[in-house]
Design a protein around this motif. Structure first.
Motif, mmCIF file in Angstrom:
data_model
loop_
_atom_site.group_PDB
_atom_site.id
_atom_site.type_symbol
_atom_site.label_atom_id
_atom_site.label_comp_id
_atom_site.label_asym_id
_atom_site.label_seq_id
_atom_site.Cartn_x
_atom_site.Cartn_y
_atom_site.Cartn_z
ATOM 1 N N GLY A 195 -17.903 13.530 17.029
ATOM 2 C CA GLY A 195 -18.217 12.073 16.779
ATOM 3 C C GLY A 195 -17.856 11.800 15.282
ATOM 4 N N PRO A 196 -18.122 10.563 14.722
ATOM 5 C CA PRO A 196 -17.792 10.310 13.484
ATOM 6 C C PRO A 196 -18.493 10.872 12.352
ATOM 7 C CG PRO A 196 -18.646 8.283 14.618
ATOM 8 C CD PRO A 196 -18.898 9.496 15.457
ATOM 9 N N ILE A 197 -17.843 11.400 11.150
ATOM 10 C CA ILE A 197 -18.439 11.996 10.167
ATOM 11 C C ILE A 197 -18.360 11.013 8.927
ATOM 12 C CG2 ILE A 197 -17.908 14.392 10.836
ATOM 13 C CD1 ILE A 197 -16.021 14.709 8.934
ATOM 14 N N ALA A 198 -17.764 10.020 8.943
ATOM 15 C CA ALA A 198 -17.697 9.098 7.823
ATOM 16 C C ALA A 198 -17.214 7.694 8.216
ATOM 17 C CB ALA A 198 -16.886 9.559 6.771
ATOM 18 N N THR A 199 -17.856 6.660 8.043
ATOM 19 C CA THR A 199 -17.581 5.202 8.885
ATOM 20 C C THR A 199 -17.560 4.336 7.551
ATOM 21 O OG1 THR A 199 -19.888 4.660 9.457
ATOM 22 C CG2 THR A 199 -18.553 5.605 10.944
ATOM 23 N N PHE A 200 -16.562 3.328 7.700
ATOM 24 C CA PHE A 200 -16.325 2.571 6.666
ATOM 25 C C PHE A 200 -16.124 1.060 7.344
ATOM 26 C CE2 PHE A 200 -14.438 6.380 5.723
ATOM 27 C CZ PHE A 200 -14.858 6.895 4.520
ATOM 28 N N ASP A 201 -16.601 0.239 6.628
ATOM 29 C CA ASP A 201 -16.679 -1.263 7.353
ATOM 30 C C ASP A 201 -16.244 -2.147 5.974
ATOM 31 O OD1 ASP A 201 -16.608 -3.411 8.773
ATOM 32 O OD2 ASP A 201 -18.662 -3.652 8.906
ATOM 33 N N ASP A 202 -15.296 -2.612 5.965
ATOM 34 C CA ASP A 202 -14.712 -3.597 4.811
ATOM 35 C C ASP A 202 -14.186 -4.996 5.390
ATOM 36 O OD1 ASP A 202 -15.472 -2.399 2.171
ATOM 37 O OD2 ASP A 202 -14.236 -0.752 3.010
ATOM 38 N N SER A 216 0.662 4.988 2.604
ATOM 39 C CA SER A 216 0.177 5.139 1.250
ATOM 40 C C SER A 216 -1.585 5.978 1.317
ATOM 41 C CB SER A 216 -0.081 3.692 0.602
ATOM 42 O OG SER A 216 1.094 3.362 0.597
ATOM 43 N N LEU A 217 -2.138 5.261 2.467
ATOM 44 C CA LEU A 217 -3.381 5.956 2.684
ATOM 45 C C LEU A 217 -3.375 7.294 2.874
ATOM 46 C CD1 LEU A 217 -6.496 5.352 3.143
ATOM 47 C CD2 LEU A 217 -5.754 5.155 5.580
ATOM 48 N N SER A 218 -2.418 7.840 3.565
ATOM 49 C CA SER A 218 -2.315 9.330 4.112
ATOM 50 C C SER A 218 -1.989 9.971 3.072
ATOM 51 C CB SER A 218 -1.224 9.362 5.446
ATOM 52 O OG SER A 218 -0.095 8.961 5.131
ATOM 53 N N SER A 219 -0.900 9.683 2.211
ATOM 54 C CA SER A 219 -0.570 10.385 1.042
ATOM 55 C C SER A 219 -1.656 10.522 0.115
ATOM 56 C CB SER A 219 0.755 9.853 0.225
ATOM 57 O OG SER A 219 1.581 9.705 1.017
ATOM 58 N N ALA A 220 -2.526 9.416 -0.069
ATOM 59 C CA ALA A 220 -3.720 9.393 -1.117
ATOM 60 C C ALA A 220 -4.630 10.372 -0.417
ATOM 61 C CB ALA A 220 -4.244 8.076 -1.150
ATOM 62 N N LEU A 221 -4.792 10.449 0.793
ATOM 63 C CA LEU A 221 -5.695 11.218 1.370
ATOM 64 C C LEU A 221 -5.495 12.661 1.299
ATOM 65 C CD1 LEU A 221 -8.368 11.727 3.309
ATOM 66 C CD2 LEU A 221 -6.653 11.339 5.161
ATOM 67 N N ALA A 222 -4.236 13.190 1.445
ATOM 68 C CA ALA A 222 -3.715 14.623 1.396
ATOM 69 C C ALA A 222 -3.981 14.854 -0.206
ATOM 70 C CB ALA A 222 -2.402 14.584 1.574
ATOM 71 N N THR A 223 -3.713 13.866 -1.124
ATOM 72 C CA THR A 223 -3.670 14.304 -2.442
ATOM 73 C C THR A 223 -5.159 14.329 -2.879
ATOM 74 O OG1 THR A 223 -1.910 13.017 -2.989
ATOM 75 C CG2 THR A 223 -3.035 13.746 -4.873
ATOM 76 N N LEU A 224 -5.977 13.415 -2.622
ATOM 77 C CA LEU A 224 -7.235 13.510 -2.781
ATOM 78 C C LEU A 224 -8.205 14.587 -2.151
ATOM 79 C CD1 LEU A 224 -7.761 9.732 -3.064
ATOM 80 C CD2 LEU A 224 -7.983 11.279 -4.779
ATOM 81 N N TYR A 225 -7.731 15.010 -1.084
ATOM 82 C CA TYR A 225 -8.333 16.218 -0.467
ATOM 83 C C TYR A 225 -8.108 17.468 -1.286
ATOM 84 C CZ TYR A 225 -9.850 19.955 2.386
ATOM 85 O OH TYR A 225 -10.558 21.168 2.989
ATOM 86 N N ALA A 226 -6.501 17.520 -1.669
ATOM 87 C CA ALA A 226 -6.410 18.709 -2.389
ATOM 88 C C ALA A 226 -7.310 18.943 -3.893
ATOM 89 C CB ALA A 226 -4.925 19.005 -2.745
ATOM 90 N N TRP A 233 -15.173 12.449 1.495
ATOM 91 C CA TRP A 233 -15.251 11.944 0.190
ATOM 92 C C TRP A 233 -13.664 11.556 -0.242
ATOM 93 C CZ3 TRP A 233 -17.379 9.041 -3.697
ATOM 94 C CH2 TRP A 233 -18.452 9.230 -3.514
ATOM 95 N N ALA A 234 -12.557 12.345 0.146
ATOM 96 C CA ALA A 234 -11.153 12.037 -0.005
ATOM 97 C C ALA A 234 -10.829 10.818 0.803
ATOM 98 C CB ALA A 234 -10.419 13.201 0.442
ATOM 99 N N THR A 235 -11.541 10.597 2.038
ATOM 100 C CA THR A 235 -11.042 9.366 2.651
ATOM 101 C C THR A 235 -11.647 8.365 2.009
ATOM 102 O OG1 THR A 235 -11.438 10.725 4.540
ATOM 103 C CG2 THR A 235 -11.299 8.275 4.918
ATOM 104 N N ARG A 236 -13.142 8.461 1.694
ATOM 105 C CA ARG A 236 -13.426 7.194 0.710
ATOM 106 C C ARG A 236 -12.800 7.003 -0.385
ATOM 107 N NH1 ARG A 236 -20.076 7.165 -0.217
ATOM 108 N NH2 ARG A 236 -20.044 5.488 -1.542
ATOM 109 N N LEU A 237 -12.351 7.624 -1.166
ATOM 110 C CA LEU A 237 -11.769 7.451 -2.522
ATOM 111 C C LEU A 237 -10.256 6.964 -2.068
ATOM 112 C CD1 LEU A 237 -12.400 10.550 -4.393
ATOM 113 C CD2 LEU A 237 -13.474 8.512 -4.860
ATOM 114 N N ALA A 238 -9.642 7.411 -1.029
ATOM 115 C CA ALA A 238 -8.214 7.024 -0.738
ATOM 116 C C ALA A 238 -8.489 5.631 -0.258
ATOM 117 C CB ALA A 238 -7.598 7.832 0.378
ATOM 118 N N ARG A 239 -9.278 5.285 0.774
ATOM 119 C CA ARG A 239 -9.687 3.884 1.139
ATOM 120 C C ARG A 239 -9.894 2.877 0.021
ATOM 121 N NH1 ARG A 239 -12.857 1.584 3.498
ATOM 122 N NH2 ARG A 239 -11.931 0.567 5.143
ATOM 123 N N ALA A 240 -10.611 3.362 -1.046
ATOM 124 C CA ALA A 240 -11.079 2.491 -2.045
ATOM 125 C C ALA A 240 -9.764 2.078 -2.696
ATOM 126 C CB ALA A 240 -12.152 2.893 -3.023
#
Ligand code: ATP
Ligand code: HMH
Length: 496
Positions: A195-202, A216-226, A233-240
């Motif tokens: 199930g969900p481990i992080a949910t976002f609603d904007d 752009s989102l997927s590249s940001a996610l890969a970079t921020l995860y690294a 957290w990487a998802t949250r930062l990438a989305r923002a």
């Protein structure tokens, strides 16, 4: 991994610069990584659509990947447009041949924002083999539907069910993206097999400049995860980060009307921000003091205040100390107003200082001298306790250092911990509650919005600050939180 992550995009070229490897490199750089790209395909593309695709032989794709991997440390891989089943199999085989597989984010690109196909229909089946090798997959709703062989989800509940099926089938994380939903919201969810481990609603941002949001989102996610080694957290930062690049997109003015323009990848950088960091997010500081917040809830004084059983003499002793504290705190808010970098923020802290005196301090006086004339004189003769003095000394030191960012971080817990307590006690029955007025003051929506604004200004300062300065902000915040705890605890420790 320490230092700057090396992030490889395996994707197609978009000459218009909004999607594909061009978007990947821009996103990786904006998010603090060193960007590299191995090309799977060339497209002839603009903001209006794709007019042609040319794919080099897969042997050449493999050679790009092998040549690179024999030299460069690869800290994360983002995979985008692959085009054909042969390219998918080539990338899978390369990943299998690596001595150690880096984290992989797979954006299963099938259709461009313009509606043009970017993957052979018969290659969709081959994608499943690559999904099983990825850590996170980021399909949009039509791609998700194709992968689970169901109609495109029209509501979020159906999308979440489909996503969970895909996550369970391959034991991967799937980031469900709501960009293609109708309506005013744009939810996303990071979902695992359970199930969900992080949910976002904007809110949906009203713009047609969404070309390349997925890349752009997927590249940001890969970079921020690294950098962060934490998917939620990487998802949250990438989305923002992506959201703000979408908000600023129209200023770029790329392409004729009627198409989909690119996001403004450099927006945050050009506004003076550093690449996104968990450490520079006040929400992360708040998350990290969870144990202290639980301890605060257990303080005898707080529990009795909540249920109304608190001895009035003890409450008065607390208020006397708090009135002393607030008088000094208001002056420190004024100091933050003086140090603020612009007039909008300066006005906020000045108004907070005013309300601290006219509302909070006035409330204390009304409790301490019921019915008494509020002539501005102090209703108490108490001297500061050791706890009050220590907390104020900490704040004074932050003010004297003259660093605006550190001062606002130190001032923040006084808003946030009270607002949080007030909001959680909002459901306590007020009938005959002796401290109803106190509870109402801190549960008030006006106080909640002031707190949200104080957090937002602190966040702005943190995002622009160097790592050293962020560390000082965070330390100042945590120390204030510990003083808040000691402040509540002091009244229970002594007999009034
Ligand atoms: N108008 C919008 N307002 C706010 N967020 C958006 C908007 N459009 C897309 N997003 C966000 O952008 C990210 C990418 O989502 P989307 O569903 O558009 O991916 P995509 O279709 O793969 O992108 P693309 O094909 O344009 O590269 C998600 O986080 C999504 O919530
Ligand atoms: C090259 C390329 N990759 C991905 C996308 C998806 O937006 C696109 N339009 N072009």
């Amino acid at each position: 991994m320490s230092g700057i992550p090396h992030v490889l995009a395996v994707a197609g070229s978009d000459p218009s610069g909004g999607a594909g490897v061009q978007a990947d490199i821009k996103s990786i750089m904006a998010c603090g990584g060193y960007g590299m790209a191995a090309l799977t395909a060339l497209t002839a593309q603009s903001t209006q659509g794709v007019s042609a695709v040319h794919a080099p032989p897969t042997g050449f794709l493999r050679q790009q990947l092998d040549t690179l991997a024999s030299d460069v440390r690869i800290d994360a891989v983002k995979i985008g447009m692959l085009g054909t089943a042969a390219a998918i199999d080539t990338v899978s085989a390369w990943l299998d041949a690596l001595p150690e597989r880096p984290p992989v984010v797979l954006d299963p690109v099938m259709v461009a924002t313009s509606g043009d196909r970017l993957l052979d229909p018969e290659a969709e089946r081959a994608l499943h083999g690559l999904i099983a090798r990825a850590d996170v997959v980021t399909p949009n709703l039509p791609e998700l539907a194709a992968l689970v062989d169901e109609p495109v989800a029209r509501d979020w509940g159906v999308a979440l069910r489909q996503v969970r099926g895909l996550a369970a089938r391959h034991d991967v994380l799937v980031l469900a993206k709501g960009g293609h939903l109708d309506g005013p919201r744009c939810p996303d969810a990071l979902v695992g097999p359970d199930g969900p481990i992080a949910t976002f609603d904007d809110e949906r941002i009203p713009t047609t400049s969404t070309h390349g949001t997925g890349c752009s989102l997927s590249s940001a996610l890969a970079t921020l995860y690294a950098r962060e080694r934490d998917w939620p957290w990487a998802t949250r930062l990438a989305r923002a980060w992506v959201r703000r690049a979408i908000e600023a997109a129209d200023a770029l003015d790329v392409g004729r009307p009627g198409g989909h323009g690119p996001l403004h990848h450099a927006h945050a950088l050009w506004s003076g921000e550093r690449p996104p960091r968990r450490s520079a997010e006040p929400d992360a500081w708040w998350e990290d003091i969870a144990a202290l917040r639980r301890e605060l809830d257990e303080v005898w004084f707080v529990r009795q205040l909540a249920d109304g059983s608190l001895d009035p003499a003890r409450f008065a002793a607390y208020l006397e100390q708090d009135a002393l504290y607030l008088g000094a705190y208001a002056r420190l808010l004024e100091r933050a107003s003086e140090l603020a970098p612009d007039s909008a923020e300066s006005a906020f802290w000045a108004e907070a200082a005013r309300r601290c005196v006219t509302e909070e301090l006035a409330l204390h006086r009304s409790y301490l001298a019921p019915g008494g004339a509020d002539d501005g004189s102090s209703p108490h003769a108490a001297a500061p306790s050791a706890e009050t003095a220590a907390y104020l000394a900490h704040l004074e030191r932050a003010a004297q250092a003259g660093d605006h960012a550190v001062l606002v971080a130190a001032l923040l817990p006084c808003f946030w911990l009270y607002q949080d307590l007030g909001a959680r006690l909002a459901s306590v029955s007020r009938e005959g509650h002796p401290y109803a007025e106190w509870l109402d003051a801190y549960g008030d929506p006006g106080f909640a919005s002031a707190t949200a604004e104080a957090i937002a200004w602190t966040r702005r300062a943190a995002r622009a600050a160097s790592d050293d300065r962020v560390a000082r902000m965070r330390a100042a915040f945590e120390t204030s939180c510990r003083h808040e705890l000691a402040f509540f605890a002091q009244t229970g420790a002594t007999t009034p």
